[in-house]
Design a protein around this motif. Structure first.
Motif, PDB file in Angstrom:
ATOM      1  N   TRP A  96      14.766-103.576  49.808  1.00  0.00           N
ATOM      2  CA  TRP A  96      13.879-104.361  50.667  1.00  0.00           C
ATOM      3  C   TRP A  96      12.787-103.482  51.252  1.00  0.00           C
ATOM      4  CZ3 TRP A  96      14.351-109.266  49.878  1.00  0.00           C
ATOM      5  CH2 TRP A  96      15.591-109.794  49.515  1.00  0.00           C
ATOM      6  N   ILE A  97      13.140-102.255  51.617  1.00  0.00           N
ATOM      7  CA  ILE A  97      12.150-101.333  52.175  1.00  0.00           C
ATOM      8  C   ILE A  97      11.118-100.966  51.113  1.00  0.00           C
ATOM      9  CG2 ILE A  97      11.840 -99.014  53.139  1.00  0.00           C
ATOM     10  CD1 ILE A  97      14.648 -99.429  54.447  1.00  0.00           C
ATOM     11  N   VAL A  98      11.580-100.697  49.899  1.00  0.00           N
ATOM     12  CA  VAL A  98      10.671-100.378  48.795  1.00  0.00           C
ATOM     13  C   VAL A  98       9.762-101.565  48.509  1.00  0.00           C
ATOM     14  CG1 VAL A  98      10.564 -99.851  46.329  1.00  0.00           C
ATOM     15  CG2 VAL A  98      12.191 -98.635  47.781  1.00  0.00           C
ATOM     16  N   LEU A  99      10.336-102.769  48.492  1.00  0.00           N
ATOM     17  CA  LEU A  99       9.553-103.975  48.246  1.00  0.00           C
ATOM     18  C   LEU A  99       8.494-104.186  49.327  1.00  0.00           C
ATOM     19  CD1 LEU A  99       9.068-106.479  46.528  1.00  0.00           C
ATOM     20  CD2 LEU A  99      10.835-107.637  47.857  1.00  0.00           C
ATOM     21  N   LYS A 104       2.811-104.171  51.062  1.00  0.00           N
ATOM     22  CA  LYS A 104       1.757-103.611  51.916  1.00  0.00           C
ATOM     23  C   LYS A 104       0.670-102.970  51.068  1.00  0.00           C
ATOM     24  CE  LYS A 104       0.795-100.594  55.747  1.00  0.00           C
ATOM     25  NZ  LYS A 104       0.645 -99.188  55.821  1.00  0.00           N
ATOM     26  N   ASP A 105       1.085-102.182  50.058  1.00  0.00           N
ATOM     27  CA  ASP A 105       0.118-101.509  49.184  1.00  0.00           C
ATOM     28  C   ASP A 105      -0.720-102.507  48.380  1.00  0.00           C
ATOM     29  OD1 ASP A 105       1.082 -99.105  50.145  1.00  0.00           O
ATOM     30  OD2 ASP A 105       2.230 -98.614  48.343  1.00  0.00           O
ATOM     31  N   SER A 106      -0.163-103.694  48.138  1.00  0.00           N
ATOM     32  CA  SER A 106      -0.892-104.701  47.359  1.00  0.00           C
ATOM     33  C   SER A 106      -2.026-105.340  48.156  1.00  0.00           C
ATOM     34  CB  SER A 106       0.063-105.799  46.884  1.00  0.00           C
ATOM     35  OG  SER A 106       0.378-106.672  47.964  1.00  0.00           O
ATOM     36  N   GLY A 107      -1.975-105.173  49.491  1.00  0.00           N
ATOM     37  CA  GLY A 107      -3.003-105.769  50.328  1.00  0.00           C
ATOM     38  C   GLY A 107      -2.689-107.195  50.756  1.00  0.00           C
ATOM     39  N   LEU A 108      -1.543-107.707  50.362  1.00  0.00           N
ATOM     40  CA  LEU A 108      -1.140-109.064  50.739  1.00  0.00           C
ATOM     41  C   LEU A 108      -0.871-109.109  52.246  1.00  0.00           C
ATOM     42  CD1 LEU A 108      -0.346-111.864  49.551  1.00  0.00           C
ATOM     43  CD2 LEU A 108       1.990-111.013  49.461  1.00  0.00           C
ATOM     44  N   PRO A 109      -1.587-109.953  52.978  1.00  0.00           N
ATOM     45  CA  PRO A 109      -1.373-110.008  54.429  1.00  0.00           C
ATOM     46  C   PRO A 109      -0.011-110.623  54.764  1.00  0.00           C
ATOM     47  CG  PRO A 109      -3.203-111.440  53.760  1.00  0.00           C
ATOM     48  CD  PRO A 109      -2.657-110.805  52.529  1.00  0.00           C
ATOM     49  N   PRO A 110       0.559-110.226  55.889  1.00  0.00           N
ATOM     50  CA  PRO A 110       1.875-110.750  56.283  1.00  0.00           C
ATOM     51  C   PRO A 110       1.921-112.280  56.360  1.00  0.00           C
ATOM     52  CG  PRO A 110       1.262-108.911  57.687  1.00  0.00           C
ATOM     53  CD  PRO A 110       0.076-109.217  56.827  1.00  0.00           C
ATOM     54  N   GLU A 111       0.805-112.895  56.781  1.00  0.00           N
ATOM     55  CA  GLU A 111       0.776-114.362  56.899  1.00  0.00           C
ATOM     56  C   GLU A 111       0.971-115.015  55.533  1.00  0.00           C
ATOM     57  OE1 GLU A 111      -2.001-112.387  57.835  1.00  0.00           O
ATOM     58  OE2 GLU A 111      -1.210-112.135  59.857  1.00  0.00           O
ATOM     59  N   ASP A 112       0.340-114.440  54.496  1.00  0.00           N
ATOM     60  CA  ASP A 112       0.498-114.986  53.142  1.00  0.00           C
ATOM     61  C   ASP A 112       1.931-114.821  52.655  1.00  0.00           C
ATOM     62  OD1 ASP A 112      -2.183-115.541  53.261  1.00  0.00           O
ATOM     63  OD2 ASP A 112      -2.784-114.068  51.738  1.00  0.00           O
ATOM     64  N   LEU A 113       2.496-113.677  52.946  1.00  0.00           N
ATOM     65  CA  LEU A 113       3.884-113.429  52.541  1.00  0.00           C
ATOM     66  C   LEU A 113       4.822-114.426  53.224  1.00  0.00           C
ATOM     67  CD1 LEU A 113       5.966-111.783  51.012  1.00  0.00           C
ATOM     68  CD2 LEU A 113       6.014-110.197  52.925  1.00  0.00           C
ATOM     69  N   GLU A 114       4.592-114.683  54.497  1.00  0.00           N
ATOM     70  CA  GLU A 114       5.422-115.656  55.209  1.00  0.00           C
ATOM     71  C   GLU A 114       5.313-117.035  54.582  1.00  0.00           C
ATOM     72  OE1 GLU A 114       4.346-115.413  59.339  1.00  0.00           O
ATOM     73  OE2 GLU A 114       5.375-113.484  59.578  1.00  0.00           O
TER      74      GLU A 114
END
Length: 125
Positions: A96-99, A104-114
């Motif tokens: 999970w930490i690696v993922l 984060k490195d992909s630039g995907l904002p946390p809101e999109d991930l949620e």
């Protein structure tokens, strides 16, 4: 190479484990844990290190031997909540930490991930 007992102590304390609890978890005697942490034993048996790694969910025995290893608890703020520290220090959570780093490195904002997680959770039901 010498065993870095201070790393054992740091891991044990970050997991809020007493030496007795660590003995139960790893099968390594409390007296041996104490001697390792205090530098009395500098070259433990390989089986002892393997038991510690297995019980504490440390993936690589070299963690206790290399000079340039940093524990997450050494770089996190002192007010980091215990549940977050426990999550980070558990070897089971490493994927999970690696993922999360990849996300984060992909630039995907946390809101999109949620939003993605919410969609997937709805579809799973």
């Amino acid at each position: 190479m010498e065993f870095h007992g201070e790393r054992l102590r740091a891991v044990r304390e970050s997991m809020n484990l007493s030496m007795t609890q660590t003995e139960k978890l790893t099968g390594v005697k409390q007296s041996t844990i104490s001697e390792l942490e205090n530098g009395i034993i500098k070259f433990p048996r390989e089986t002892t290190v393997a038991k510690l790694c297995q019980g504490l969910k440390i993936k690589d025995k070299n963690f206790f031997y290399l000079d340039d290893v940093v524990l997450p608890v050494e770089i996190l703020p002192s007010d980091t909540p215990d549940d977050i520290l426990k999550f980070i220090m558990s070897g089971e959570n490493l994927p999970w930490i690696v993922l999360s780093k990849k996300i984060k490195d992909s630039g995907l904002p946390p809101e999109d991930l949620e939003q993605i997680i919410a969609i997937l959770a709805r579809n799973k039901k």
